[in-house]
Design an enzyme around this catalytic site. Structure first.
Site, short mmCIF file in Angstrom:
data_model
loop_
_atom_site.label_atom_id
_atom_site.label_comp_id
_atom_site.label_asym_id
_atom_site.label_seq_id
_atom_site.Cartn_x
_atom_site.Cartn_y
_atom_site.Cartn_z
N GLU A 122 0.68 -1.48 -0.29
CA GLU A 122 0.14 0.00 0.14
C GLU A 122 1.27 1.18 -0.12
O GLU A 122 2.05 0.86 0.24
CB GLU A 122 -1.06 0.20 0.88
CG GLU A 122 -1.69 -1.18 1.13
CD GLU A 122 -2.80 -1.18 2.20
OE1 GLU A 122 -2.20 -0.58 3.39
OE2 GLU A 122 -3.54 -1.72 2.70
N GLU B 285 8.99 -8.29 -2.92
CA GLU B 285 8.72 -9.98 -2.14
C GLU B 285 9.57 -9.37 -1.30
O GLU B 285 10.60 -10.68 -0.55
CB GLU B 285 8.82 -11.33 -3.36
CG GLU B 285 7.32 -10.98 -3.73
CD GLU B 285 7.26 -12.26 -4.38
OE1 GLU B 285 7.75 -13.52 -3.89
OE2 GLU B 285 6.70 -12.53 -5.31
N ARG C 14 35.69 -10.62 -29.38
CA ARG C 14 35.69 -9.34 -28.58
C ARG C 14 37.04 -9.62 -28.53
O ARG C 14 37.85 -9.69 -28.04
CB ARG C 14 34.71 -8.64 -28.37
CG ARG C 14 35.12 -7.11 -27.21
CD ARG C 14 35.03 -6.11 -29.11
NE ARG C 14 35.80 -4.58 -28.35
CZ ARG C 14 35.85 -3.47 -29.18
NH1 ARG C 14 35.04 -4.07 -30.34
NH2 ARG C 14 36.19 -2.65 -28.62
N1 CAA Z 1 5.27 -17.77 8.36
C1 CAA Z 1 3.77 -17.93 8.43
N2 CAA Z 1 3.46 -17.38 9.89
C2 CAA Z 1 4.64 -16.41 9.86
C3 CAA Z 1 5.93 -16.00 8.61
C4 CAA Z 1 5.55 -16.67 7.63
N3 CAA Z 1 7.17 -17.42 7.11
N4 CAA Z 1 6.44 -15.14 9.16
C5 CAA Z 1 5.41 -14.01 10.43
N5 CAA Z 1 4.55 -15.16 10.99
C6 CAA Z 1 3.10 -14.84 11.41
C7 CAA Z 1 4.32 -14.51 12.84
O1 CAA Z 1 4.36 -16.13 13.94
C8 CAA Z 1 3.26 -13.90 13.60
O2 CAA Z 1 2.28 -14.52 14.32
P1 CAA Z 1 1.21 -14.76 15.47
O3 CAA Z 1 1.86 -13.24 16.37
O4 CAA Z 1 0.11 -14.81 15.86
O5 CAA Z 1 2.11 -15.53 16.17
C9 CAA Z 1 3.19 -12.40 12.84
O6 CAA Z 1 2.94 -13.33 11.38
C10 CAA Z 1 3.45 -11.55 12.49
O7 CAA Z 1 4.59 -11.73 12.88
P2 CAA Z 1 6.22 -10.05 12.84
O8 CAA Z 1 5.75 -10.07 14.40
O9 CAA Z 1 7.60 -11.37 12.96
O10 CAA Z 1 5.89 -9.56 12.51
P3 CAA Z 1 6.60 -7.97 11.86
O11 CAA Z 1 5.50 -6.90 11.11
O12 CAA Z 1 7.58 -8.23 12.73
O13 CAA Z 1 6.83 -8.22 10.31
C11 CAA Z 1 8.15 -8.89 8.07
C12 CAA Z 1 8.04 -9.48 9.78
C13 CAA Z 1 9.03 -10.27 7.73
C14 CAA Z 1 9.12 -7.66 8.18
C15 CAA Z 1 6.83 -9.26 7.53
O14 CAA Z 1 6.02 -7.46 6.99
C16 CAA Z 1 7.18 -9.03 5.74
O15 CAA Z 1 8.01 -10.30 5.22
N6 CAA Z 1 7.21 -7.70 5.37
C17 CAA Z 1 7.72 -7.60 3.69
C18 CAA Z 1 6.45 -7.78 3.28
C19 CAA Z 1 7.15 -7.80 1.64
O16 CAA Z 1 7.39 -8.55 1.08
N7 CAA Z 1 6.21 -7.22 0.45
C20 CAA Z 1 6.24 -6.92 -0.56
C21 CAA Z 1 5.22 -6.92 -1.05
S1 CAA Z 1 4.39 -8.99 -2.36
C22 CAA Z 1 5.09 -7.80 -3.92
O17 CAA Z 1 6.28 -7.65 -3.87
C23 CAA Z 1 4.57 -9.27 -5.05
C24 CAA Z 1 5.32 -8.84 -6.55
O18 CAA Z 1 4.71 -7.68 -6.97
C25 CAA Z 1 6.65 -9.65 -7.03
#
Ligand code: CAA
Length: 379
Positions: free
Chosen positions: A127, A363, A268
């Site tokens: 977002e 990602e 080259r």
């Molecule tokens: N599998 C399952 N659950 C997971 C997990 C995983 N791999 N990783 C984290 N969780 C869960 C945790 O267990 C936790 O759950 P509970 O609180 O219920 O126990 C919950 O998620 C929150 O976890 P965190 O406290 O670790 O979360 P956070 O807010 O500190 O953030 C982060 C973690 C890794 C920074 C995450 O926000 C993140 O991955 N951010 C990046 C997002 C991203 O990749 N964006 C890309 C957009 S998509 C894209 O780019 C596609 C494209 O166009 C190509």
């Protein structure tokens, strides 16, 4: 991990290589130049089984393993990283997520079209104010009993204008923070859903990226994936697998740039000999080859972990972190080896250098991969 690829895996790799060389190479410069979406090419990729590789044949997929997916992603990315990101989002984020957590009805409704390339999927998490910080979702999905009312904006959505089906992350219960988030399946054409014109990007210009706007979109309850509040975990899970695909994309960009550099260096001539005979060039080629082999091993390790039903959050993040750096470094050196020719479009490596950069951003940025890796190490 078995270092020997199976006959099946080798056949997938060869098919992807043939397809990329025969169908993608010829028009890749033009698609990049004019930001032309590879509609015909994606259709063919669907027919060849590249759009839903890991989905069970029951839903029209190839029933293949993640190692085969990585091999195909590398070959396609060597030639056209725009095609491979479309493929990666469709396979890793949309198809995998739907097959793993969707209801039987959702799977039957969407997977056959997505795997055959008839339709394309998109994943909408980012977002204007929630990129790396994925929990801070401003898009809301208000529970209205039999449906959700969806409002908000999504940014940087791959396949944004061309997709027919969108997995949209939205907040239903802000008090519950990330446990109040849901993922809804939104169809193109739902009233109140519009897409913006596509972004004019530095790289992967053949793929379309845009913003999505939702204004009072009524999404039926049966379009929610998983239980109420499962959305954030769903997003984290699909991104963990998605990172393996993007790591393979980065690997492919690096190997594509390396292969062109190797060929160029042997053809080259400078100071009376092919430039490959100069140690300055040999050192670059040696570094490239070493880094690429190391990146490939990490990609295959993470794919193997996923196939073996072991935890792959850490190995996938490691593969993406390392391979994306290798892609960037290798592409920069490829331009250097090509000299002035490397700076013009006909020689491809300038495009690869532009394409490589996004692998360190989407990602999850490289910094986010380090957060994921260190959390896994320290937990
Ligand atoms: N599998 C399952 N659950 C997971 C997990 C995983 N791999 N990783 C984290 N969780 C869960 C945790 O267990 C936790 O759950 P509970 O609180 O219920 O126990 C919950 O998620 C929150 O976890 P965190 O406290 O670790 O979360 P956070 O807010 O500190 O953030 C982060 C973690 C890794 C920074 C995450 O926000 C993140 O991955 N951010 C990046 C997002 C991203 O990749 N964006 C890309 C957009 S998509 C894209 O780019 C596609 C494209 O166009 C190509």
């Amino acid at each position: 991990m078995d270092f020997q690829l199976t006959e099946e895996q080798l056949a997938v790799q060869a098919a992807a290589r043939d397809f990329a060389q025969s169908e993608l190479w010829a028009g890749v410069i033009e698609r990049d130049e004019h930001q032309k979406f590879p509609a015909e090419q994606i259709k063919k990729m669907g027919e060849l089984g590249f759009m839903g590789m890991m989905v069970s044949p029951e839903y029209g997929g190839g029933g293949m393993d993640t190692v085969s997916y990585v091999l195909a992603m590398e070959e396609i990315s060597k030639v056209d990283a725009s095609c491979s990101v479309i493929m990666s989002v469709n396979n890793s984020l949309v198809c995998w997520g739907l097959e793993k957590y969707g209801t039987e009805e959702q799977k039957r409704k969407y997977l056959p079209g997505l795997t055959s390339g008839e339709i394309i999927g998109a994943f909408a998490l980012s977002e204007p104010e929630a990129g790396s910080d994925a929990t801070s979702q401003r898009t809301t999905a208000e529970d209205m009993g039999d449906h959700y009312l969806l409002n908000g904006t999504k940014n940087w959505i791959t396949n944004g204008t061309t997709a027919s089906v969108y997995l949209v992350v939205a907040q239903t219960n802000p008090e519950a923070k990330h446990r109040g988030i849901n993922v809804l399946i939104v169809d193109k054409g739902m009233e109140g859903f519009v897409t913006s014109p596509k972004e004019n990007k530095l790289g992967i210009r053949g793929s379309d990226t845009c913003s999505l706007q939702f204004t009072d979109v009524k999404v039926p309850k049966e379009n929610r994936i998983g239980d109420d509040g499962f959305g954030f975990k769903f997003a984290m899970q699909v991104l963990a697998g998605g990172r393996i695909g993007i790591a393979a994309q980065a690997l492919g960009i690096a190997s594509g740039a390396y292969e062109l550099s190797l060929k160029y260096a042997q053809e080259r001539k400078a100071f009376g000999v092919p430039i490959s005979q100069h140690q300055a060039i040999q050192f670059k080629l040696a570094d490239m080859a070493t880094n690429i082999d190391a990146a490939r091993l990490l990609c295959l390790q993470s794919a193997h972990d996923k196939d073996a039903h072991q935890d792959y959050a850490k190995s996938g993040a490691m593969a993406k972190l390392f391979a994306s750096k290798v892609a960037m470094d290798t592409a920069v050196e490829a331009v250097q080896i090509h000299g002035g020719y490397g700076f013009v479009k006909e020689y491809h490596v300038e495009r690869m250098m532009r394409d490589a950069k996004i692998t360190q951003i989407y990602e999850g940025t490289s910094e986010i991969q380090k957060i994921v890796i260190s959390r896994e190490i320290l937990k």
